[in-house]
Design a protein around this motif. Sequence first.
Motif, PDB file in Angstrom:
ATOM      1  N   VAL A  74      44.536  31.095  31.734  1.00 34.43           N
ATOM      2  CA  VAL A  74      44.789  30.883  33.165  1.00 34.43           C
ATOM      3  C   VAL A  74      44.915  32.251  33.828  1.00 34.43           C
ATOM      4  O   VAL A  74      45.724  33.071  33.417  1.00 34.43           O
ATOM      5  N   ARG A  75      44.095  32.474  34.869  1.00 36.19           N
ATOM      6  CA  ARG A  75      44.090  33.749  35.579  1.00 36.19           C
ATOM      7  C   ARG A  75      44.350  33.503  37.065  1.00 36.19           C
ATOM      8  O   ARG A  75      43.853  32.542  37.638  1.00 36.19           O
ATOM      9  N   VAL A  76      45.117  34.390  37.681  1.00 38.49           N
ATOM     10  CA  VAL A  76      45.316  34.377  39.130  1.00 38.49           C
ATOM     11  C   VAL A  76      44.696  35.656  39.660  1.00 38.49           C
ATOM     12  O   VAL A  76      44.936  36.740  39.134  1.00 38.49           O
ATOM     13  N   ARG A  77      43.884  35.524  40.690  1.00 39.78           N
ATOM     14  CA  ARG A  77      43.206  36.685  41.282  1.00 39.78           C
ATOM     15  C   ARG A  77      43.357  36.613  42.794  1.00 39.78           C
ATOM     16  O   ARG A  77      43.188  35.569  43.394  1.00 39.78           O
ATOM     17  N   THR A  78      43.679  37.771  43.402  1.00 39.94           N
ATOM     18  CA  THR A  78      43.696  37.850  44.857  1.00 39.94           C
ATOM     19  C   THR A  78      42.636  38.857  45.290  1.00 39.94           C
ATOM     20  O   THR A  78      42.476  39.905  44.671  1.00 39.94           O
ATOM     21  N   VAL A  79      41.907  38.487  46.311  1.00 39.55           N
ATOM     22  CA  VAL A  79      40.897  39.361  46.911  1.00 39.55           C
ATOM     23  C   VAL A  79      41.211  39.388  48.401  1.00 39.55           C
ATOM     24  O   VAL A  79      41.107  38.368  49.070  1.00 39.55           O
ATOM     25  N   ASP A  80      41.624  40.568  48.875  1.00 40.46           N
ATOM     26  CA  ASP A  80      42.123  40.716  50.236  1.00 40.46           C
ATOM     27  C   ASP A  80      43.216  39.679  50.479  1.00 40.46           C
ATOM     28  O   ASP A  80      44.231  39.717  49.834  1.00 40.46           O
ATOM     29  N   SER A  81      43.027  38.698  51.332  1.00 42.10           N
ATOM     30  CA  SER A  81      44.090  37.726  51.613  1.00 42.10           C
ATOM     31  C   SER A  81      43.764  36.339  51.064  1.00 42.10           C
ATOM     32  O   SER A  81      44.294  35.343  51.553  1.00 42.10           O
ATOM     33  N   HIS A  82      42.932  36.253  50.057  1.00 43.08           N
ATOM     34  CA  HIS A  82      42.571  34.969  49.460  1.00 43.08           C
ATOM     35  C   HIS A  82      43.014  34.948  48.004  1.00 43.08           C
ATOM     36  O   HIS A  82      42.902  35.946  47.295  1.00 43.08           O
ATOM     37  N   GLY A  83      43.481  33.783  47.545  1.00 45.73           N
ATOM     38  CA  GLY A  83      43.918  33.646  46.167  1.00 45.73           C
ATOM     39  C   GLY A  83      43.085  32.613  45.421  1.00 45.73           C
ATOM     40  O   GLY A  83      42.633  31.629  46.005  1.00 45.73           O
ATOM     41  N   LYS A  84      42.883  32.832  44.128  1.00 44.02           N
ATOM     42  CA  LYS A  84      42.127  31.906  43.273  1.00 44.02           C
ATOM     43  C   LYS A  84      42.886  31.732  41.963  1.00 44.02           C
ATOM     44  O   LYS A  84      43.400  32.696  41.393  1.00 44.02           O
ATOM     45  N   LEU A  85      42.935  30.509  41.477  1.00 46.12           N
ATOM     46  CA  LEU A  85      43.450  30.187  40.161  1.00 46.12           C
ATOM     47  C   LEU A  85      42.258  29.776  39.320  1.00 46.12           C
ATOM     48  O   LEU A  85      41.481  28.911  39.728  1.00 46.12           O
TER      49      LEU A  85
END
Length: 75
Positions: free
Chosen positions: A36-47
């Motif tokens: 399980v990875r959490v990634r943020t790119v600028d102001s967006h988040g993805k699981l």
Amino acid sequence: IERRFLVRQPHWRALCVRAPLSMTQGYVAKGNGFVVRVRTVDSHGKLTLKSKKEGMTHQEYEYDILYQNKLNEYS
């Protein structure tokens, strides 16, 4: 389908018109054949849930998550 290529020459850089992105990621858990990875790119988040590789493939599921730039609020 994700494909990766080795690019040896820097000519491709002239084709990029985007501004740089701020990206942060962390691995939250590993078990039952998934990571399980959490990634943020600028102001967006993805699981992202990624299965272990079986042969040449693996399964990957990605979900949008609420992102707030308040990391110190929870520490």
